[in-house]
Write an enzyme that holds these catalytic residues in place. Structure first.
Site, PDB file in Angstrom:
ATOM      1  N   GLN A  63       4.132   4.954  -7.991  1.00 53.46           N
ATOM      2  CA  GLN A  63       3.775   3.931  -7.304  1.00 53.46           C
ATOM      3  C   GLN A  63       2.267   3.430  -7.589  1.00 53.46           C
ATOM      4  O   GLN A  63       1.477   4.122  -7.683  1.00 53.46           O
ATOM      5  CB  GLN A  63       3.324   4.715  -5.923  1.00 53.46           C
ATOM      6  CG  GLN A  63       3.191   3.719  -4.783  1.00 53.46           C
ATOM      7  CD  GLN A  63       2.810   4.519  -3.191  1.00 53.46           C
ATOM      8  OE1 GLN A  63       2.219   5.509  -3.329  1.00 53.46           O
ATOM      9  NE2 GLN A  63       2.671   3.587  -2.256  1.00 53.46           N
ATOM     10  N   GLY A  64       2.152   2.047  -7.773  1.00 56.51           N
ATOM     11  CA  GLY A  64       1.109   1.321  -8.408  1.00 56.51           C
ATOM     12  C   GLY A  64       0.440   0.611  -6.935  1.00 56.51           C
ATOM     13  O   GLY A  64       0.708  -0.830  -7.258  1.00 56.51           O
ATOM     14  N   TYR A  65       0.046   1.180  -6.408  1.00 62.78           N
ATOM     15  CA  TYR A  65      -0.636   0.077  -5.030  1.00 62.78           C
ATOM     16  C   TYR A  65      -2.272   0.242  -5.250  1.00 62.78           C
ATOM     17  O   TYR A  65      -2.583  -0.750  -5.534  1.00 62.78           O
ATOM     18  CB  TYR A  65      -0.222   0.864  -3.845  1.00 62.78           C
ATOM     19  CG  TYR A  65       0.962   0.556  -3.108  1.00 62.78           C
ATOM     20  CD1 TYR A  65       1.971   0.007  -3.789  1.00 62.78           C
ATOM     21  CD2 TYR A  65       1.352   0.623  -1.673  1.00 62.78           C
ATOM     22  CE1 TYR A  65       3.305  -0.264  -3.136  1.00 62.78           C
ATOM     23  CE2 TYR A  65       2.541   0.360  -1.236  1.00 62.78           C
ATOM     24  CZ  TYR A  65       3.274  -0.351  -2.054  1.00 62.78           C
ATOM     25  OH  TYR A  65       4.593  -0.527  -1.435  1.00 62.78           O
ATOM     26  N   SER A  66      -2.660   1.581  -5.005  1.00 54.95           N
ATOM     27  CA  SER A  66      -4.351   1.315  -5.088  1.00 54.95           C
ATOM     28  C   SER A  66      -4.920   1.088  -6.653  1.00 54.95           C
ATOM     29  O   SER A  66      -4.481   1.228  -7.405  1.00 54.95           O
ATOM     30  CB  SER A  66      -4.704   2.817  -4.880  1.00 54.95           C
ATOM     31  OG  SER A  66      -4.119   3.445  -3.809  1.00 54.95           O
ATOM     32  N   GLU A  82       6.982   5.807   3.849  1.00 56.50           N
ATOM     33  CA  GLU A  82       6.390   6.968   3.208  1.00 56.50           C
ATOM     34  C   GLU A  82       5.809   7.731   4.502  1.00 56.50           C
ATOM     35  O   GLU A  82       5.608   8.971   4.310  1.00 56.50           O
ATOM     36  CB  GLU A  82       5.059   6.165   2.414  1.00 56.50           C
ATOM     37  CG  GLU A  82       4.195   7.385   1.728  1.00 56.50           C
ATOM     38  CD  GLU A  82       2.917   6.737   1.193  1.00 56.50           C
ATOM     39  OE1 GLU A  82       2.887   5.172   1.242  1.00 56.50           O
ATOM     40  OE2 GLU A  82       2.097   7.485   0.450  1.00 56.50           O
ATOM     41  N   ASN A 139      -6.758   9.152   7.285  1.00 54.93           N
ATOM     42  CA  ASN A 139      -6.793   9.546   8.562  1.00 54.93           C
ATOM     43  C   ASN A 139      -7.704   8.753   9.339  1.00 54.93           C
ATOM     44  O   ASN A 139      -7.461   8.407  10.634  1.00 54.93           O
ATOM     45  CB  ASN A 139      -7.280  11.113   8.809  1.00 54.93           C
ATOM     46  CG  ASN A 139      -6.090  12.067   8.244  1.00 54.93           C
ATOM     47  OD1 ASN A 139      -5.190  11.805   7.530  1.00 54.93           O
ATOM     48  ND2 ASN A 139      -6.552  13.381   8.715  1.00 54.93           N
TER      49      ASN A 139
END
Ligand SMILES: Cc1cc2nc3c(=O)[nH]c(=O)nc-3n(C[C@H](O)[C@H](O)[C@H](O)COP(=O)(O)OP(=O)(O)OC[C@H]3O[C@@H](n4cnc5c(N)ncnc54)[C@H](O)[C@@H]3O)c2cc1C
Ligand SMILES: Cc1cc2nc3c(=O)[nH]c(=O)nc-3n(C[C@H](O)[C@H](O)[C@H](O)COP(=O)(O)OP(=O)(O)OC[C@H]3O[C@@H](n4cnc5c(N)ncnc54)[C@H](O)[C@@H]3O)c2cc1C
Lengths: 397, 377
Positions: A126-129, A244, A383
C-alpha cells in the site's frame, strides 16, 4: 436478543475449526503463537492453502472467486483463525485493493488482477503515506504526469509495510497539482520491478524490518493501470479505508493474546505463588478481560448491523480506538509478566538452531511485540484522528 | 529547605551534560548499541577521567561523592543521553558491595574501577527469582578450606566485560530466607563459570551465568558469612534511586524531542502542536514529569534513613517512575506518529530504555507491594 450463535453460525464455526485443525500446519501456528515473524514463503503457503479451500477472500463475492461471506461469517472465520494462531491474511491485495477494483476497476482490470491476487501471482503493498503526508494524506506530493500512453511517476512513499516482498504497489499520486488537495489525486497500480523504483528498508525500534521507503524516479506506468477516473482517486481511497477498518477491533488477536498471557501468568511465580494469583496482577488482568468482553460484544453489535446491510460509520472509529488500546494493554501486561526476562533482545537472526532460548521460551518476543504494537494506534488512521471523527459526528460543529 | 545542587554537583552535572551532548550523539550511541561489545571502552575511559565513577563512591571508598544526590546527579545525565555503558552494575551494585563489605585486599580493585580500568558485575537474580531479593538457590559450601559454588544466575548485566563477578550464594536456610546469604568475588574465567551472553532491548549486554563446581578460596568471601542481606538491600535501594534518576533524565529527553517535534511537524497546514488533542496530553506529560522529579529527590534525600523509611521512599519512587515512564514513553511515541517507530530516530532508544528500566530490580507492581509492606510495619 440472543447472544449465542444461530445453528447455521454454529455449524459454520465448527466447519472452520475442523478445517484449521486439519490444515493449519503446526510449523506456522507455532511461529505465530511464539510471536515470531513469518517469511514471505510462510505467508504465501498459508494464502495458497486457504485459496484451495475457497476461503482466502472471505468478503469477495463468489463471482470473483471469493467466499461471499456476510459480516458475521467473516467475523467467525477471523476469530477462529486468531484462536488457532493462524497467520493473518495479508490485507493489501485481499482486503484493500480487491474491493476497490471490484467497485471501480475496468472489466479488463478485474479480469487480470483479481485472479492474480487470489493465486498469489502478485504481492501487493500500500503506497499511501509519504514523509510529509501522514494523517493529512490529501497533502501527498508524488507526481504522475501523463506522457502519451504512460504516466511518468516521481516521488516517495514511506512506511510501506512488507514492500520488500512486493512486486506491485497501489499508490495515490497527484495528477492535478492545481486542483484542491483532494481533487487532484489518482489511484495508480505500479509495477515495482519497473526501472526507477527503489525500495529501502526502515529498521523499526523492535529490530524488525517490516516497513520500507519506496522511491520513484521517472517510473513509466501504462495508463491502463489507472483505476477509475483520473483525479477521482480520493473517493476510491476513502472507500478502501472503510474496508481497511473492518476487523479493526482485532477481537480475535486480543482473545488469543489474553490466553497466552494467562498461560504465562500461570507459569511465572511471584512471592512463591503463581503470578496469576498475585492480587495486583490479577486485578490488571481482570480489568482488561472485562474491557475485552464488552468490546467483543460492541464489535458483534456493529457486525450484525453490517450483516443487515448498514455500513458502519463512526462505529468503526470507536472499535479501532478501543480495540487497539486493549491489544496494547495486553502486550504491556505480557511484558510485565515475564519480569527480568523481558530484557534480553535475542533477535531471530541470532538464535542458533540448537540453542535453547534465553529464559522461558515464551519470554523472547514479548518486549519486541510490546514496542512493535505501538503502531496499532498510529496506523490505519491514528487514534487521534479516529477520535476527531467521532467528535465531529457527535457534536456536529 | 534548599533544592539547589551544591556547587560541586552543579559542576559535575554541567561537565557531564556538556561532554555527553557533544560526544554521545544518537549516531555514536546507535553504533555502540550495534557493536559486538555493546559498549564503548573509549567512552567508558573518558567518563571515568571526568570523575563519573569517582562520584559514585564516598571519599573513604576512594571517590568524592557516593551519596544519594551524587548518584542521582550522575544518573540523570546518563539517562538524558541514553548512555548504555554499565555504570550501575560496575560501580553502584558490584563496586558498591565491594566498597561496603570488602577487606582491604578486596577493595584494591576499586582504585582501578574508579580509574575506569576495571569493570564488575553482580550475579544475583536467578531464573525463578523474578524481583525477589531473598530468593537465592545458588549454593556455597565450604570444602577443604575453600568454597564451592553451584547454581544459575539470570540476566547478569555486564557479566562478559566484568573482570570479576560478585556472586550471591546461599550457605544455609531455605530459598526465600534473607538469612544465610553470602557474597563471593569470582574472577572471570574461573573454571566451572560459564556465560551465555546476549544484547539487551535497552542496550548493553547481559549473560546467563552457570556456576558448576566453581572453586574459590575462602579469601573470595565478601563480608560476613550468611549475613549480607541488609547490605544487599541497601545497595539495591541505591541502585533503584539511580535507575529512577536515569529514567527521569531519559524522560526529559523524550519530552524535549516531543515538544520540538510538535513545533515543527506540520499536518493540515499547521504544526501538530496546535491541535488541542495533543496540547493537553503534552501538559499532562509535563505535570507527571515534575512528579517524577520530586519522587527522585524525595528518595535520594532518604537514602541515609533507617531501613523502613529508606525502602518505603525508594519503592515509592520506583513505582511512580514506572507509571510515569510508561506514560511518557508511550505518549511520546504516539504523538510523534510513525517516525518514532524508526530505530534511527533518537526517541526509539530513549523510549525503550525508559520502559526496560522498569524490569530491573523490581517493576511498578513489585514496588507498589513493597511500598505497602513498608507502610504498615
Ligand atoms: C508500522 C507501520 C506500518 C505502516 N504501514 C503503512 C503502509 O503499508 N502503507 C501506508 O501507506 N502507510 C503505512 N503506515 C503509515 C501510517 O498510516 C501513518 O504513520 C499514519 O497515517 C500517521 O501519519 P504520520 O506517521 O505521518 O504521523 P502524523 O500525521 O505526522 O501525526 C503525528 C501525531 O499528530 C497527531 N495528529 C495528526 N493530525 C491530528 C489532528 N488533526 N488532530 C489531533 N492529532 C493529530 C497524530 O495522531 C499523531 O499522534 C504505517 C505506519 C506504521 C507505523
Ligand atoms: C464551587 C464553585 C465555586 C466558585 N467560586 C467562584 C468564586 O468564588 N468567584 C468567582 O469569580 N468564580 C467562582 N467560580 C466560577 C469558576 O471560576 C468558573 O466556573 C470557571 O471559571 C469556569 O467557567 P464556567 O463555569 O463558565 O465554564 P466554561 O468557561 O463555560 O467552561 C465549560 C467547559 O469548557 C471548557 N473550556 C472552556 N474553554 C476552553 C478552552 N479554551 N479549551 C478547552 N476547554 C475549554 C472548560 O474547561 C469546561 O470544562 C466557582 C465555580 C464553582 C463550581
Amino acid at each position: 436478543m440472543d447472544l449465542s450463535d444461530t445453528p447455521e453460525e454454529l455449524a459454520f464455526r465448527e466447519e472452520v475449526r475442523a478445517f484449521l485443525s486439519a490444515h493449519l500446519p503446526a510449523r506456522l501456528s507455532d511461529r505465530v503463537r511464539a510471536g515470531k515473524s513469518l517469511s514471505k514463503e510462510d505467508h504465501e503457503a498459508w494464502h495458497a492453502m486457504l485459496n484451495t479451500k475457497g476461503w482466502l477472500a472471505g468478503s469477495w463475492p463468489k463471482e470473483y472467486g471469493g467466499a461471499g461471506w456476510n459480516a458475521v461469517e467473516r467475523h467467525i472465520f477471523e476469530e477462529e483463525c486468531a484462536l488457532a494462531y493462524a497467520p493473518r491474511i495479508l490485507p493489501f491485495g485481499l482486503a484493500m485493493l480487491g474491493p476497490v477494483l471490484q467497485a471501480f476497476g475496468s472489466p479488463a482490470q478485474k479480469d487480470y488482477w483479481l485472479p492474480r491476487i487470489l493465486s498469489g501471482a502478485d504481492w501487493w503493498c500500500q503506497g499511501y503515506s509519504e514523509p510529509g503526508a501522514g494523517s493529512d494524506l490529501a497533502s501527498l506530493k508524488t507526481r504522475a504526469v501523463r506522457d502519451g500512453d504512460h504516466y511518468l511517476v516521481n516521488g516517495q512513499k514511506t512506511w510501506t509495510t512488507l514492500g520488500q516482498h512486493a512486486n506491485m504497489i497501489f499508490c495515490l499520486v497527484r495528477t492535478d497539482p492545481a486542483a484542491k488537495a483532494q481533487e487532484g489525486i489518482s489511484f495508480l497500480l505500479i509495477d515495482m520491478t519497473a526501472p526507477g523504483v527503489e525500495v529501502r528498508p526502515i529498521l523499526l525500534l523492535d529490530g524488525t524490518a517490516e516497513v520500507n521507503e519506496v522511491w520513484f524516479t521517472d517510473v513509466r506506468v501504462p495508463v491502463e493501470n489507472l483505476v477509475g477516473e483520473e483525479n477521482k482517486g480520493w473517493t476510491y481511497a476513502k472507500y478502501l479505508l472503510t474496508h481497511e477498518r473492518t476487523n479493526i477491533a482485532g477481537v480475535g488477536f486480543s482473545i488469543a493474546g489474553l490466553e497466552r498471557l494467562k498461560h504465562i501468568a500461570r507459569i511465572e511465580r511471584s512471592g512463591g505463588r503463581p503470578l496469576i494469583e498475585n492480587p495486583h496482577f490479577a486485578a490488571r488482568l481482570a480489568k482488561v478481560e472485562i474491557d475485552l468482553m464488552a468490546m467483543a460484544t460492541t464489535n458483534l453489535r456493529v457486525i450484525s448491523r453490517a450483516a443487515e446491510g448498514q455500513a458502519p460509520g463512526v462505529e468503526s472509529s470507536m472499535l479501532k480506538v478501543k480495540g487497539t488500546v486493549i491489544r496494547q494493554e495486553i502486550n504491556d501486561l505480557t511484558r510485565r509478566a515475564v519480569g527480568p526476562y523481558a530484557m534480553p533482545f535475542v533477535s531471530e537472526a541470532l538464535e542458533g538452531a540448537n540453542e535453547p532460548p534465553v529464559g522461558p521460551d515464551y519470554a523472547g518476543p514479548v518486549a519486541a511485540q510490546y514496542f512493535n504494537n505501538r503502531k496499532l494506534s498510529i496506523y490505519g488512521g491514528s487514534n487521534e484522528v479516529q477520535r476527531q471523527i467521532i467528535a465531529k459526528t457527535l457534536l456536529e460543529l | 529547605m534548599n533544592f539547589e545542587l551544591t556547587s560541586e554537583r552543579q559542576m559535575l552535572q554541567d561537565t557531564l551534560r556538556r561532554y555527553l551532548g557533544d560526544r554521545y550523539t544518537t549516531e555514536v550511541r546507535n553504533r555502540i548499541i550495534e557493536s559486538d561489545a555493546g559498549m564503548s571502552a573509549e567512552i567508558w575511559r573518558e567518563l571515568a577521567d571526568l570523575g563519573i565513577v569517582a562520584a559514585l563512591f564516598t571519599e573513604d571508598q576512594g571517590g568524592f561523592g557516593g551519596l544519594g544526590f551524587d548518584i542521582v546527579t550522575v544518573f540523570e545525565e546518563l539517562g538524558r543521553a541514553g548512555v548504555v555503558e554499565p555504570f550501575l552494575d560496575t560501580a553502584v551494585l558490584a563496586g558498591g558491595l565491594v566498597a561496603d563489605l570488602g577487606s582491604e585486599a578486596q577493595r584494591a580493585v576499586l582504585e582501578r574501577v574508579v580509574g575506569g580500568e576495571a569493570q564488575l558485575a553482580w550475579a544475583h537474580g536467578e531464573p525463578t527469582s523474578r524481583y525477589d531479593l531473598s530468593h537465592v538457590e545458588t549454593t556455597a559450601r565450604s570444602l577443604d578450606g575453600g568454597i564451592e559454588l553451584n547454581g544459575r544466575k539470570s540476566v547478569v548485566v555486564n557479566a562478559e566485560a566484568a573482570e570479576a563477578l560478585v556472586v550471591t550464594a546461599r550457605e544455609s536456610g531455605e530459598p526465600d530466607d534473607p538469612e544465610g546469604l553470602s557474597l563471593f568475588l569470582v574472577p572471570g574465567g574461573t573454571p566451572g563459570l560459564s556465560l551465555r551472553g546476549y544484547p539487551l532491548m535497552g542496550g548493553a549486554r547481559a549473560a546467563e551465568v552457570t556456576l558448576e563446581t566453581v572453586h574459590v578460596p575462602e579469601a573470595a568471601r565478601l563480608g560476613p558469612a550468611g549475613d549480607v542481606y541488609s547490605a544487599i538491600e541497601r545497595r539495591v535501594a541505591m541502585a533503584n534511586v539511580a535507575l529512577s534518576a536515569e529514567a527521569l533524565g531519559a524522560m526529559e529527553t523524550a519530552k524535549a524531542l516531543t515538544v520540538a517535534y510538535l513545533g515543527t511537524r506540520k499536518q493540515f497546514g499547521r504544526p501538530i502542536g496546535t491541535f488541542q488533542a495533543l496540547q493537553h496530553r503534552m501538559a499532562d506529560l509535563m505535570i507527571e514529569l515534575e512528579q517524577a522529579r520530586s519522587a527522585v529527590i524525595l528518595a535520594a534525600g532518604h537514602m541515609a534513613d533507617e531501613r523502613c523509611s529508606r525502602e518505603r521512599h525508594v519503592s515509592a519512587a520506583k513505582n511512580l517512575i514506572g507509571r510515569v515512564g510508561r506514560l511518557v514513553a508511550e505518549e511520546s511515541i504516539q504523538m510523534h506518529g510513525g517516525i518514532a517507530m524508526s530505530q534511527e530516530y533518537e526517541l526509539a532508544h530513549i523510549a525503550k530504555r525508559i520502559v526496560m528500566l522498569d524490569h530491573r530490580l523490581g517493576d511498578t507492581d513489585h514496588h507498589m507491594e513493597r511500598f505497602i509492606a513498608f507502610s504498615h510495619v
